[in-house]
Design a protein around this motif. Sequence first.
Motif, PDB file in Angstrom:
ATOM      1  N   LYS A 193     -20.587   9.117 -15.043  1.00  0.00           N
ATOM      2  CA  LYS A 193     -20.445  10.368 -14.298  1.00  0.00           C
ATOM      3  C   LYS A 193     -19.778  10.174 -12.946  1.00  0.00           C
ATOM      4  O   LYS A 193     -18.963  10.983 -12.520  1.00  0.00           O
ATOM      5  CB  LYS A 193     -21.818  11.026 -14.112  1.00  0.00           C
ATOM      6  N   ASN A 194     -20.120   9.084 -12.243  1.00  0.00           N
ATOM      7  CA  ASN A 194     -19.596   8.908 -10.882  1.00  0.00           C
ATOM      8  C   ASN A 194     -18.356   8.004 -10.877  1.00  0.00           C
ATOM      9  O   ASN A 194     -18.303   6.997 -10.196  1.00  0.00           O
ATOM     10  CB  ASN A 194     -20.682   8.357  -9.947  1.00  0.00           C
ATOM     11  N   LEU A 195     -17.391   8.390 -11.694  1.00  0.00           N
ATOM     12  CA  LEU A 195     -16.150   7.612 -11.816  1.00  0.00           C
ATOM     13  C   LEU A 195     -15.012   8.597 -12.107  1.00  0.00           C
ATOM     14  O   LEU A 195     -15.239   9.708 -12.573  1.00  0.00           O
ATOM     15  CB  LEU A 195     -16.294   6.617 -12.984  1.00  0.00           C
ATOM     16  N   GLY A 196     -13.795   8.194 -11.791  1.00  0.00           N
ATOM     17  CA  GLY A 196     -12.637   9.005 -12.185  1.00  0.00           C
ATOM     18  C   GLY A 196     -12.051   9.826 -11.062  1.00  0.00           C
ATOM     19  O   GLY A 196     -11.013  10.459 -11.232  1.00  0.00           O
ATOM     20  N   SER A 197     -12.707   9.844  -9.894  1.00  0.00           N
ATOM     21  CA  SER A 197     -12.128  10.510  -8.722  1.00  0.00           C
ATOM     22  C   SER A 197     -12.653   9.781  -7.477  1.00  0.00           C
ATOM     23  O   SER A 197     -13.661   9.070  -7.549  1.00  0.00           O
ATOM     24  CB  SER A 197     -12.520  11.991  -8.682  1.00  0.00           C
ATOM     25  N   LEU A 198     -11.921   9.957  -6.380  1.00  0.00           N
ATOM     26  CA  LEU A 198     -12.330   9.292  -5.135  1.00  0.00           C
ATOM     27  C   LEU A 198     -13.167  10.264  -4.328  1.00  0.00           C
ATOM     28  O   LEU A 198     -12.637  11.162  -3.677  1.00  0.00           O
ATOM     29  CB  LEU A 198     -11.092   8.850  -4.344  1.00  0.00           C
ATOM     30  N   GLU A 199     -14.461  10.114  -4.415  1.00  0.00           N
ATOM     31  CA  GLU A 199     -15.333  10.971  -3.602  1.00  0.00           C
ATOM     32  C   GLU A 199     -16.615  10.221  -3.272  1.00  0.00           C
ATOM     33  O   GLU A 199     -16.998   9.301  -3.998  1.00  0.00           O
ATOM     34  CB  GLU A 199     -15.628  12.292  -4.316  1.00  0.00           C
ATOM     35  N   PRO A 200     -17.253  10.608  -2.169  1.00  0.00           N
ATOM     36  CA  PRO A 200     -18.472   9.909  -1.759  1.00  0.00           C
ATOM     37  C   PRO A 200     -19.494   9.878  -2.892  1.00  0.00           C
ATOM     38  O   PRO A 200     -19.700  10.884  -3.568  1.00  0.00           O
ATOM     39  CB  PRO A 200     -18.980  10.744  -0.578  1.00  0.00           C
ATOM     40  N   GLY A 201     -20.088   8.709  -3.092  1.00  0.00           N
ATOM     41  CA  GLY A 201     -21.080   8.554  -4.154  1.00  0.00           C
ATOM     42  C   GLY A 201     -20.492   7.980  -5.428  1.00  0.00           C
ATOM     43  O   GLY A 201     -21.228   7.500  -6.287  1.00  0.00           O
ATOM     44  N   ASN A 202     -19.161   8.055  -5.557  1.00  0.00           N
ATOM     45  CA  ASN A 202     -18.547   7.514  -6.767  1.00  0.00           C
ATOM     46  C   ASN A 202     -18.361   6.003  -6.674  1.00  0.00           C
ATOM     47  O   ASN A 202     -18.332   5.424  -5.581  1.00  0.00           O
ATOM     48  CB  ASN A 202     -17.191   8.177  -7.022  1.00  0.00           C
ATOM     49  N   LEU A 203     -18.227   5.391  -7.836  1.00  0.00           N
ATOM     50  CA  LEU A 203     -17.965   3.954  -7.882  1.00  0.00           C
ATOM     51  C   LEU A 203     -16.611   3.670  -7.253  1.00  0.00           C
ATOM     52  O   LEU A 203     -15.653   4.424  -7.443  1.00  0.00           O
ATOM     53  CB  LEU A 203     -17.991   3.475  -9.340  1.00  0.00           C
ATOM     54  N   ALA A 204     -16.553   2.541  -6.518  1.00  0.00           N
ATOM     55  CA  ALA A 204     -15.339   2.234  -5.755  1.00  0.00           C
ATOM     56  C   ALA A 204     -14.325   1.493  -6.625  1.00  0.00           C
ATOM     57  O   ALA A 204     -14.184   0.275  -6.562  1.00  0.00           O
ATOM     58  CB  ALA A 204     -15.705   1.416  -4.520  1.00  0.00           C
ATOM     59  N   ASP A 205     -13.653   2.242  -7.495  1.00  0.00           N
ATOM     60  CA  ASP A 205     -12.536   1.738  -8.299  1.00  0.00           C
ATOM     61  C   ASP A 205     -11.286   2.426  -7.767  1.00  0.00           C
ATOM     62  O   ASP A 205     -11.062   3.616  -8.035  1.00  0.00           O
ATOM     63  CB  ASP A 205     -12.718   2.076  -9.779  1.00  0.00           C
ATOM     64  N   ILE A 206     -10.493   1.696  -6.987  1.00  0.00           N
ATOM     65  CA  ILE A 206      -9.406   2.323  -6.221  1.00  0.00           C
ATOM     66  C   ILE A 206      -8.125   1.514  -6.393  1.00  0.00           C
ATOM     67  O   ILE A 206      -8.158   0.277  -6.379  1.00  0.00           O
ATOM     68  CB  ILE A 206      -9.782   2.387  -4.718  1.00  0.00           C
ATOM     69  N   VAL A 207      -7.019   2.220  -6.530  1.00  0.00           N
ATOM     70  CA  VAL A 207      -5.726   1.557  -6.682  1.00  0.00           C
ATOM     71  C   VAL A 207      -4.791   2.026  -5.571  1.00  0.00           C
ATOM     72  O   VAL A 207      -4.720   3.232  -5.284  1.00  0.00           O
ATOM     73  CB  VAL A 207      -5.125   1.887  -8.071  1.00  0.00           C
ATOM     74  N   LEU A 208      -4.117   1.080  -4.926  1.00  0.00           N
ATOM     75  CA  LEU A 208      -3.125   1.422  -3.902  1.00  0.00           C
ATOM     76  C   LEU A 208      -1.739   1.122  -4.452  1.00  0.00           C
ATOM     77  O   LEU A 208      -1.486   0.021  -4.969  1.00  0.00           O
ATOM     78  CB  LEU A 208      -3.365   0.603  -2.626  1.00  0.00           C
ATOM     79  N   ILE A 209      -0.860   2.102  -4.328  1.00  0.00           N
ATOM     80  CA  ILE A 209       0.482   1.990  -4.895  1.00  0.00           C
ATOM     81  C   ILE A 209       1.513   1.941  -3.774  1.00  0.00           C
ATOM     82  O   ILE A 209       1.450   2.747  -2.826  1.00  0.00           O
ATOM     83  CB  ILE A 209       0.734   3.187  -5.827  1.00  0.00           C
ATOM     84  N   ASN A 210       2.440   1.015  -3.892  1.00  0.00           N
ATOM     85  CA  ASN A 210       3.485   0.862  -2.882  1.00  0.00           C
ATOM     86  C   ASN A 210       4.547   1.954  -3.062  1.00  0.00           C
ATOM     87  O   ASN A 210       5.261   1.983  -4.063  1.00  0.00           O
ATOM     88  CB  ASN A 210       4.113  -0.529  -3.041  1.00  0.00           C
ATOM     89  N   LEU A 211       4.607   2.846  -2.068  1.00  0.00           N
ATOM     90  CA  LEU A 211       5.545   3.972  -2.165  1.00  0.00           C
ATOM     91  C   LEU A 211       6.949   3.600  -1.690  1.00  0.00           C
ATOM     92  O   LEU A 211       7.887   4.375  -1.859  1.00  0.00           O
ATOM     93  CB  LEU A 211       5.038   5.141  -1.305  1.00  0.00           C
ATOM     94  N   ASN A 212       7.054   2.415  -1.093  1.00  0.00           N
ATOM     95  CA  ASN A 212       8.329   2.032  -0.490  1.00  0.00           C
ATOM     96  C   ASN A 212       9.274   1.421  -1.530  1.00  0.00           C
ATOM     97  O   ASN A 212       9.642   0.259  -1.458  1.00  0.00           O
ATOM     98  CB  ASN A 212       8.050   1.043   0.654  1.00  0.00           C
ATOM     99  N   LYS A 213       9.598   2.251  -2.514  1.00  0.00           N
ATOM    100  CA  LYS A 213      10.463   1.802  -3.604  1.00  0.00           C
ATOM    101  C   LYS A 213      11.544   2.863  -3.810  1.00  0.00           C
ATOM    102  O   LYS A 213      11.255   4.066  -3.681  1.00  0.00           O
ATOM    103  CB  LYS A 213       9.650   1.692  -4.909  1.00  0.00           C
ATOM    104  N   PRO A 214      12.747   2.458  -4.153  1.00  0.00           N
ATOM    105  CA  PRO A 214      13.811   3.462  -4.363  1.00  0.00           C
ATOM    106  C   PRO A 214      13.414   4.536  -5.375  1.00  0.00           C
ATOM    107  O   PRO A 214      13.664   5.726  -5.151  1.00  0.00           O
ATOM    108  CB  PRO A 214      14.979   2.623  -4.886  1.00  0.00           C
ATOM    109  N   HIS A 215      12.761   4.114  -6.485  1.00  0.00           N
ATOM    110  CA  HIS A 215      12.451   5.105  -7.532  1.00  0.00           C
ATOM    111  C   HIS A 215      11.265   5.995  -7.164  1.00  0.00           C
ATOM    112  O   HIS A 215      10.926   6.898  -7.932  1.00  0.00           O
ATOM    113  CB  HIS A 215      12.225   4.418  -8.889  1.00  0.00           C
ATOM    114  N   LEU A 216      10.633   5.741  -6.003  1.00  0.00           N
ATOM    115  CA  LEU A 216       9.534   6.629  -5.560  1.00  0.00           C
ATOM    116  C   LEU A 216       9.916   7.389  -4.286  1.00  0.00           C
ATOM    117  O   LEU A 216       9.077   8.045  -3.680  1.00  0.00           O
ATOM    118  CB  LEU A 216       8.258   5.809  -5.320  1.00  0.00           C
TER     119      LEU A 216
END
Length: 431
Positions: free
Chosen positions: A347-370
């Motif tokens: 239940k506490n997975l799948g979105s970034l909000e207080p109380g949820n499990l800390a499964d987080i991905v950071l994506i590098n936006l500094n790319k030509p295709h982004l």
Amino acid sequence: MIRIDNAVIIPSPDQYIDRGHIVIEKNTILHVGDDLPEHYRQADTIIDASGLLAIPGLINAHTHLAMSLLRGYADDMPLLPWLHEKIWPAEARLEEEDIYWGSMLGILEMIRGGTTSCADMYWQAPATAQAVEKSGLRASICDVIIGLHPEADRLLAESIDFCREWQGKADGRITTMLGPHAPYSCPPSILEKIVEASLELDVGLHIHLSETVAEVQESIEQYGKTPIAMMAGLGVLERPTLAAHCVHPVEDEIDILARFGAVVAHNPGSNMKLGSGIAPVPAMLKAGIKTSLGTDGAASNNNLDMFEEMRLAALLHKAAEEDPTVIPAGQALSMATEAGAAALRIKNLGSLEPGNLADIVLINLNKPHLTPHNNYISDLVYSAEAADVDTVIIDGKILLQKGLFTELDEEEIMAKATKRAKRLLRVPSEA
Ligand SMILES: [Zn+2]
């Protein structure tokens, strides 16, 4: 305490924070916002995420991790000959070490590509569970049960033992299910036993369902019923069910799946590669079915890249329905995150909000295709790729940082997996 500063944050597909903070304590998210309350100013680790996009970890809702050893081994064949002539004979030779290193290889690929959890079904599940435990990934794992196997009862007994032993292990990162392979490989007598065991163990079921037209026709010839109707009749759908594929539901079967609350795992890449057809995903979503996304195994995809799967899901159904409005980008992202959490029954997975499990991905936006960042959700689904993943946090632990694994030895895992694959596939197939 870990604090992520200066990130563009997409907490869920319908939310957006231009420049914000995420605070993590142990395995839980404490704070997400453009503000930083005073008491979060001290942190053990601070990640400056300037130029990075933070999203919930992607969830691969149907895969066979150790099948990574069979990548490229059998391509361009239909499902049943592919299974009977190539995959099952090779799988009959699998040793525990193959499963472990094959799973490790799959996990490596997934983490590098921003996938933080998965639902796995495969042989010798304890070896997969050991790889998951060691790697830091989150997974719901089941041992595959083939009812037509001469020792089906042993497989069921081992599956039950697996659930008892591994449910909640690795600080809760590992959960379990029972995995009847499919209606065509599991006769009613064993399915009934599996339903009974799932009740006793209080675990869900993970099954391949209505994957091909041939499967549906054979089921009608043999039992006078389609696979989905069979599963409803046998009580399978009364248990929490993760139904992979559902490419060919007939007549009112979408309503049946919706009524029982089954979660579907849609695998567009695998369905396209095996020529299985196109699942009626827009209709399933319309009926209220939680529809998650999976890659299936690397032998039928042939990668475990959830960015590709989001894009395929968004594009395939537009082409199929000749309607560009179906599966918009936000919906594809929701399938890979929120619906994935439902597939894993967390239940506490799948979105970034207080109380949820800390499964987080950071994506590098500094790319030509982004660039130039006109719409981040569009960029994520239509332009981003696994190689854009910069940092991955699972259960509050940094596993990939600036593109480098913090603990896993990537070279060693690739070398060991290659060695195991060479041994496994050295024996020519009986086909
Ligand atoms: Zn599968």
